[in-house]
Design a protein around this motif. Sequence first.
Motif, PDB file in Angstrom:
ATOM      1  N   ASP A   1       3.807  -2.478  37.653  1.00 14.39           N
ATOM      2  CA  ASP A   1       2.902  -2.960  36.593  1.00 14.39           C
ATOM      3  C   ASP A   1       3.608  -2.926  35.241  1.00 14.39           C
ATOM      4  OD1 ASP A   1       0.815  -3.250  38.452  1.00 14.39           O
ATOM      5  OD2 ASP A   1       0.288  -1.145  38.228  1.00 14.39           O
ATOM      6  N   LEU A   2       4.752  -3.576  35.173  1.00 18.23           N
ATOM      7  CA  LEU A   2       5.584  -3.520  33.977  1.00 18.23           C
ATOM      8  C   LEU A   2       4.852  -4.138  32.793  1.00 18.23           C
ATOM      9  CD1 LEU A   2       8.408  -2.623  33.072  1.00 18.23           C
ATOM     10  CD2 LEU A   2       9.214  -4.932  33.564  1.00 18.23           C
ATOM     11  N   GLY A   3       4.732  -3.365  31.697  1.00 17.66           N
ATOM     12  CA  GLY A   3       4.061  -3.847  30.499  1.00 17.66           C
ATOM     13  C   GLY A   3       4.966  -4.010  29.300  1.00 17.66           C
ATOM     14  N   LEU A   4       6.165  -3.372  29.329  1.00 13.78           N
ATOM     15  CA  LEU A   4       7.074  -3.437  28.187  1.00 13.78           C
ATOM     16  C   LEU A   4       8.501  -3.195  28.648  1.00 13.78           C
ATOM     17  CD1 LEU A   4       7.569  -3.495  25.041  1.00 13.78           C
ATOM     18  CD2 LEU A   4       7.313  -0.994  25.123  1.00 13.78           C
ATOM     19  N   VAL A   5       9.422  -4.016  28.150  1.00  5.78           N
ATOM     20  CA  VAL A   5      10.855  -3.769  28.324  1.00  5.78           C
ATOM     21  C   VAL A   5      11.456  -3.621  26.928  1.00  5.78           C
ATOM     22  CG1 VAL A   5      11.123  -4.895  30.552  1.00  5.78           C
ATOM     23  CG2 VAL A   5      11.286  -6.255  28.477  1.00  5.78           C
ATOM     24  N   VAL A   6      12.355  -2.642  26.786  1.00  3.01           N
ATOM     25  CA  VAL A   6      12.972  -2.330  25.504  1.00  3.01           C
ATOM     26  C   VAL A   6      14.476  -2.267  25.698  1.00  3.01           C
ATOM     27  CG1 VAL A   6      13.097  -0.695  23.578  1.00  3.01           C
ATOM     28  CG2 VAL A   6      10.951  -0.950  24.861  1.00  3.01           C
ATOM     29  N   ILE A   7      15.220  -2.858  24.793  1.00  2.00           N
ATOM     30  CA  ILE A   7      16.669  -2.700  24.768  1.00  2.00           C
ATOM     31  C   ILE A   7      17.070  -2.281  23.369  1.00  2.00           C
ATOM     32  CG2 ILE A   7      17.045  -5.168  24.359  1.00  2.00           C
ATOM     33  CD1 ILE A   7      19.730  -4.823  25.882  1.00  2.00           C
TER      34      ILE A   7
END
Length: 715
Positions: free
Chosen positions: A306-312
């Motif tokens: 349930d991926l809600g945010l990806v950050v790099i």
Amino acid sequence: MSSADGERDGGAEGAPPEQLALIRESVRQAKVPRAKPRTWRGAELAGELPVARVLVDKGVLHLDRYFDYAVPAELDADAQPGVRVRVRFGAGRHRVRDGRREGGGLIDGFLVERLAESDYSGPLAALAQVVSPEPVLSAELLGLARAVADRYAGSLADVLQLAVPPRSARAEQKPSPAPLPPPGVPEAGSWGRYERGAGFLEALASGGAPRAVWNALPGPEWSDEIARAVAATLASGRGALVVVPDGRAAGRVDAALAALLGEGQHALLTADAGPEKRYRQWLAVRRGSVRAVVGTRAAMFAPVQDLGLVVIWDDGDDSHSELHAPQPHAREVLLLRAALDKCGFLLGSWSCTVEAAQLVESGWARPLVASRDQVRLAAPLVRTVGDGDLARDEAARAARLPTLAWQAVREGLKHGPVLVQVPRRGYVPRMACAQCRAAARCRHCAGPLEAQDAGVLRCGWCGVEENSWHCPECGGFRLRAQVVGARRTAEELGRAFPAVPVRTSGREQVLDTVPGTPALVVSTPGAEPVAEGGYAAALLLDGWAMLGRPDLRAGEDALRRWIAASSLVRPQGVGGTVVVVAEPTLRPVQALVRWDPVGHAVRELAERAELGFPPVSRMAAVAGAAEAVAEFLAAVELPPDAEVLGPVPVPVVLAGGPRRVGGPTVGERWERALIRVRPGSGGALAAALKGAQAARMARGGGDVVRVRVDPPDIG
């Protein structure tokens, strides 16, 4: 599939001939009665869905497809989609017995799906073994891996080697902990310093999918701000993924999350943990026990549910570019995940890359910046060697440590530690003519001459000593250090300030933190330790060496490294000062003085648009022996708008010289061609290159040709 940098690739206009041949063969086989296996060598097969579609672990392009196998009844329960299996594979060693194929070598693979019947009309071999009943390859991860393989003209098996860690039986046997309830919505905290910071957190907490390019203010608060964004996502019942360039940065975000959420809410995926522990953490994520992940480059494929945010964080760092085929970049993979999972996206850095500026200019992401007043409050004072300094010190521009730098060191040491950034490690890595500044080269192999620790002049490639060097350009006999290394700098500063401790941080030993007491900290770029309370001052030496690299990203990269070091210095309101020794009129230097990395990136983007350079265009590099490159370029069916630049010779690698992964070996003479297409044709270019490379590999023989999509260096 939309490409990750904002372009809208609609796919290839037409399939390559090799793919058309496969399609015709599939149509032909579809007209033949399909195989419905029931027995194999007298053994009963699975009653329902007796066919397993398997991706074999062979990272060659002409085998980048699925193969059908029969499922024995004894493996029926464990042979579920996503598990690791072993199958017999190898043409030339198969034989048919009792109407079924057998023989061939055992090879690992993944079971992709179970079918009632096979499209293959001949006899099917049976699965040899189910390695583990643990389903490690989900449909979402398989789709992401396929998208990455298509974007980078690579094989699906190669991508899955990067995405799925090696198995540890002991880790699989240990049950994962029960998932903890979602945390509450965090307060905005230091996000309030940004114009849209609080709104970004609110959107995440309410289940939204905001996309932002975040220009972080200098200081240590960035890790806490990432932790709050992750906490807001978890509060909405979704998962979050954070990718950072190295283990030190991962440790800071890990500590910030532990302080904000407590233990058990997130997993740390880094190579330092060891294979078993890392695989156990990865399994906890895949099983849904943990919904937040912090890690280095390999974590970009972490199977967060349930991926809600990806950050790099710090996307310009070289560590985000994978060295193994098909060499994807973490930023592009996370952009693909944001598009496939329809989740939020946050690209953060103290600086700003051209790719980040393009995301904002295209409208794909929104800028997340602070006001100029906030920037002036948080940033240190940046000074350069200008006309006023030249009037007081005529040698200031030529000297490596001009008067202004010495004054900054003396004043800074009264209040705390002083950081000294040196572009190179070692003692005196490179030498040049003292008169005309031409690089000193070896007469035997043209390698760079180096002055070792209090030793003689020696070639850095072949090791031959040079006792009678003279400059072929001007005839001079005197040498000077072209770039003085970190150890030599530490030695010079130690003699100048004998009562002050000197610490070094570089490849041999990277310091994480240093005390807030007066000391000189000499570091190479990227290895700067964090000082307690911040540095009182910083010197950025040999700026010309960083700006003078023959690379398209030289200015952007120099500014990124300068800002990263300067962000560790105290604000100017409490005396924080940075001195950069570089030509003051150059654009990156002025961007540092104004603390305006976004403006610098926007101007760089505009210039690249005029010249047709990435990221405005898509490029691929084809390298190999001259005859092989020419043969490949003649065979590949490029998109109509493709433009071939070159080929041009690649510098010969000599014994002891630097060698890039996937490049020529010692003594080989290679050429490289660049292929450029307009936005929207990136998918067609990748498909054409992949088809041509697959056909070449299927024929066998010939010299190696390396294909890389979106090469990081084209200068």
